[in-house]
Design a protein around this motif. Structure first.
Motif, PDB file in Angstrom:
ATOM      1  N   PHE A  49       0.825  -1.205   0.000  1.00 47.28           N
ATOM      2  CA  PHE A  49       0.000   0.000   0.000  1.00 47.28           C
ATOM      3  C   PHE A  49       0.861   1.258   0.000  1.00 47.28           C
ATOM      4  CE2 PHE A  49      -2.593  -3.320   1.864  1.00 47.28           C
ATOM      5  CZ  PHE A  49      -3.775  -3.184   1.148  1.00 47.28           C
ATOM      6  N   PHE A  50       0.455   2.203  -0.837  1.00 48.70           N
ATOM      7  CA  PHE A  50       1.169   3.466  -0.986  1.00 48.70           C
ATOM      8  C   PHE A  50       0.140   4.581  -1.100  1.00 48.70           C
ATOM      9  CE2 PHE A  50       3.673   0.041  -2.632  1.00 48.70           C
ATOM     10  CZ  PHE A  50       4.959   0.298  -2.179  1.00 48.70           C
ATOM     11  N   GLN A  51       0.514   5.766  -0.638  1.00 48.01           N
ATOM     12  CA  GLN A  51      -0.372   6.924  -0.767  1.00 48.01           C
ATOM     13  C   GLN A  51       0.431   8.139  -1.198  1.00 48.01           C
ATOM     14  OE1 GLN A  51      -2.444   8.438   2.765  1.00 48.01           O
ATOM     15  NE2 GLN A  51      -4.219   8.795   1.463  1.00 48.01           N
ATOM     16  N   VAL A  52      -0.091   8.829  -2.202  1.00 44.07           N
ATOM     17  CA  VAL A  52       0.486  10.096  -2.648  1.00 44.07           C
ATOM     18  C   VAL A  52      -0.034  11.171  -1.698  1.00 44.07           C
ATOM     19  CG1 VAL A  52       0.544  11.786  -4.532  1.00 44.07           C
ATOM     20  CG2 VAL A  52       0.596   9.332  -5.049  1.00 44.07           C
ATOM     21  N   THR A  53       0.881  11.951  -1.133  1.00 47.09           N
ATOM     22  CA  THR A  53       0.495  12.978  -0.164  1.00 47.09           C
ATOM     23  C   THR A  53       1.306  14.254  -0.377  1.00 47.09           C
ATOM     24  OG1 THR A  53       2.135  12.326   1.501  1.00 47.09           O
ATOM     25  CG2 THR A  53       0.005  11.238   1.593  1.00 47.09           C
ATOM     26  N   ASP A  54       0.870  15.289   0.311  1.00 41.55           N
ATOM     27  CA  ASP A  54       1.632  16.533   0.452  1.00 41.55           C
ATOM     28  C   ASP A  54       2.007  17.202  -0.863  1.00 41.55           C
ATOM     29  OD1 ASP A  54       1.525  16.215   3.200  1.00 41.55           O
ATOM     30  OD2 ASP A  54       3.462  15.218   3.319  1.00 41.55           O
ATOM     31  N   ILE A  55       1.146  17.133  -1.860  1.00 44.74           N
ATOM     32  CA  ILE A  55       1.396  17.878  -3.090  1.00 44.74           C
ATOM     33  C   ILE A  55       1.099  19.337  -2.769  1.00 44.74           C
ATOM     34  CG2 ILE A  55       0.803  18.198  -5.517  1.00 44.74           C
ATOM     35  CD1 ILE A  55       1.967  15.428  -4.917  1.00 44.74           C
ATOM     36  N   ALA A  56       2.124  20.156  -2.800  1.00 45.48           N
ATOM     37  CA  ALA A  56       1.967  21.559  -2.415  1.00 45.48           C
ATOM     38  C   ALA A  56       2.884  22.442  -3.257  1.00 45.48           C
ATOM     39  CB  ALA A  56       2.279  21.745  -0.932  1.00 45.48           C
ATOM     40  N   ILE A  57       2.349  23.568  -3.692  1.00 43.66           N
ATOM     41  CA  ILE A  57       3.102  24.571  -4.446  1.00 43.66           C
ATOM     42  C   ILE A  57       2.834  25.920  -3.786  1.00 43.66           C
ATOM     43  CG2 ILE A  57       3.455  25.670  -6.707  1.00 43.66           C
ATOM     44  CD1 ILE A  57       3.989  22.677  -6.832  1.00 43.66           C
ATOM     45  N   LEU A  58       3.886  26.698  -3.553  1.00 42.68           N
ATOM     46  CA  LEU A  58       3.671  28.049  -3.011  1.00 42.68           C
ATOM     47  C   LEU A  58       2.748  28.822  -3.934  1.00 42.68           C
ATOM     48  CD1 LEU A  58       7.236  29.165  -1.807  1.00 42.68           C
ATOM     49  CD2 LEU A  58       5.268  28.480  -0.406  1.00 42.68           C
ATOM     50  N   PRO A  59       1.816  29.595  -3.381  1.00 43.49           N
ATOM     51  CA  PRO A  59       0.844  30.321  -4.204  1.00 43.49           C
ATOM     52  C   PRO A  59       1.473  31.161  -5.320  1.00 43.49           C
ATOM     53  CG  PRO A  59       0.194  30.433  -1.919  1.00 43.49           C
ATOM     54  CD  PRO A  59       1.550  29.771  -1.949  1.00 43.49           C
ATOM     55  N   ALA A  60       2.609  31.802  -5.070  1.00 42.34           N
ATOM     56  CA  ALA A  60       3.252  32.640  -6.086  1.00 42.34           C
ATOM     57  C   ALA A  60       3.738  31.833  -7.287  1.00 42.34           C
ATOM     58  CB  ALA A  60       4.419  33.408  -5.474  1.00 42.34           C
ATOM     59  N   HIS A  61       3.821  30.505  -7.138  1.00 46.52           N
ATOM     60  CA  HIS A  61       4.332  29.657  -8.210  1.00 46.52           C
ATOM     61  C   HIS A  61       3.275  28.711  -8.776  1.00 46.52           C
ATOM     62  CE1 HIS A  61       8.426  31.035  -7.485  1.00 46.52           C
ATOM     63  NE2 HIS A  61       8.102  31.000  -6.198  1.00 46.52           N
ATOM     64  N   GLN A  62       2.042  28.838  -8.306  1.00 43.13           N
ATOM     65  CA  GLN A  62       0.964  27.988  -8.800  1.00 43.13           C
ATOM     66  C   GLN A  62       0.560  28.415 -10.208  1.00 43.13           C
ATOM     67  OE1 GLN A  62      -2.135  28.076  -5.807  1.00 43.13           O
ATOM     68  NE2 GLN A  62      -0.864  26.988  -4.327  1.00 43.13           N
ATOM     69  N   GLY A  63      -0.028  27.485 -10.939  1.00 39.74           N
ATOM     70  CA  GLY A  63      -0.494  27.779 -12.288  1.00 39.74           C
ATOM     71  C   GLY A  63       0.603  27.728 -13.341  1.00 39.74           C
ATOM     72  N   ARG A  64       1.758  27.187 -12.995  1.00 41.60           N
ATOM     73  CA  ARG A  64       2.892  27.113 -13.923  1.00 41.60           C
ATOM     74  C   ARG A  64       3.238  25.677 -14.311  1.00 41.60           C
ATOM     75  NH1 ARG A  64       6.946  31.406 -10.940  1.00 41.60           N
ATOM     76  NH2 ARG A  64       5.557  33.198 -11.098  1.00 41.60           N
ATOM     77  N   GLY A  65       2.395  24.735 -13.921  1.00 43.53           N
ATOM     78  CA  GLY A  65       2.645  23.342 -14.261  1.00 43.53           C
ATOM     79  C   GLY A  65       3.581  22.616 -13.319  1.00 43.53           C
ATOM     80  N   LEU A  66       3.914  23.232 -12.191  1.00 41.01           N
ATOM     81  CA  LEU A  66       4.853  22.597 -11.262  1.00 41.01           C
ATOM     82  C   LEU A  66       4.273  21.332 -10.625  1.00 41.01           C
ATOM     83  CD1 LEU A  66       6.443  25.714  -9.527  1.00 41.01           C
ATOM     84  CD2 LEU A  66       7.224  24.452 -11.549  1.00 41.01           C
ATOM     85  N   ALA A  67       2.981  21.337 -10.326  1.00 41.91           N
ATOM     86  CA  ALA A  67       2.357  20.139  -9.757  1.00 41.91           C
ATOM     87  C   ALA A  67       2.432  18.986 -10.752  1.00 41.91           C
ATOM     88  CB  ALA A  67       0.917  20.418  -9.355  1.00 41.91           C
ATOM     89  N   LYS A  68       2.359  19.295 -12.037  1.00 39.93           N
ATOM     90  CA  LYS A  68       2.509  18.258 -13.068  1.00 39.93           C
ATOM     91  C   LYS A  68       3.910  17.662 -13.038  1.00 39.93           C
ATOM     92  CE  LYS A  68      -0.503  18.526 -16.952  1.00 39.93           C
ATOM     93  NZ  LYS A  68      -0.829  19.016 -18.253  1.00 39.93           N
ATOM     94  N   TRP A  69       4.918  18.491 -12.848  1.00 41.49           N
ATOM     95  CA  TRP A  69       6.294  17.996 -12.736  1.00 41.49           C
ATOM     96  C   TRP A  69       6.419  17.049 -11.555  1.00 41.49           C
ATOM     97  CZ3 TRP A  69      10.586  22.191 -13.548  1.00 41.49           C
ATOM     98  CH2 TRP A  69      10.533  22.688 -14.844  1.00 41.49           C
ATOM     99  N   ILE A  70       5.843  17.469 -10.427  1.00 40.27           N
ATOM    100  CA  ILE A  70       5.903  16.644  -9.223  1.00 40.27           C
ATOM    101  C   ILE A  70       5.201  15.314  -9.469  1.00 40.27           C
ATOM    102  CG2 ILE A  70       5.072  16.435  -6.844  1.00 40.27           C
ATOM    103  CD1 ILE A  70       5.572  19.519  -6.640  1.00 40.27           C
ATOM    104  N   MET A  71       4.005  15.362 -10.025  1.00 39.06           N
ATOM    105  CA  MET A  71       3.264  14.124 -10.282  1.00 39.06           C
ATOM    106  C   MET A  71       3.974  13.243 -11.292  1.00 39.06           C
ATOM    107  SD  MET A  71       0.818  13.599  -8.276  1.00 39.06           S
ATOM    108  CE  MET A  71       0.210  12.159  -9.151  1.00 39.06           C
TER     109      MET A  71
END
Length: 119
Positions: A49-71
């Motif tokens: 069992f595994f869980q993806v957690t703590d996906i977080a981007i500072l607000p000033a850097h959101q909307g730039r595709g960084l969460a996609k890089w992390i994922m």
């Protein structure tokens, strides 16, 4: 801890973070100089069992595709897990649209996420 708070995630006590973070199975940090601007991690038992957690981007850097890089990085790691591993996450809306791009499907009505906070 700062990144979680600034990104709008629930804060944790320092003692909890100090105990939990070293037990991560895999983690990603996005750095801008010496500043961590994004993160994500995988927790679990190391086999089943595994869980993806703590996906977080500072607000000033959101909307730039960084969460996609992390994922993408987390997904590369997930691809190395045993083919019987169960990988889950709890998705805040509208982040569920991001996670679906990486093969995550909503489980309802077959199953529903449940949580219990220790107060």
């Amino acid at each position: 801890m700062r990144l979680r708070v600034e990104a709008g995630l629930t804060p944790f006590a320092r003692e909890a973070a100090e105990k939990g973070l070293p037990n991560s199975i895999f983690g990603v940090s996005l750095m801008l100089g010496d500043e961590t601007v994004g993160m994500g991690r995988i927790i679990g038992d190391g086999g089943c069992f595994f869980q993806v957690t703590d996906i977080a981007i500072l607000p000033a850097h959101q909307g730039r595709g960084l969460a996609k890089w992390i994922m993408a990085a987390l997904s590369d790691f997930i691809a190395t897990l045993p083919n019987t591993a169960y990988v889950s996450l709890i998705a805040d809306v509208p982040a569920n649209r991001l996670y679906s791009q990486f093969g995550f499907d909503e489980t309802a009505p077959r199953s529903v996420g449940m949580a219990r906070r220790v107060i």
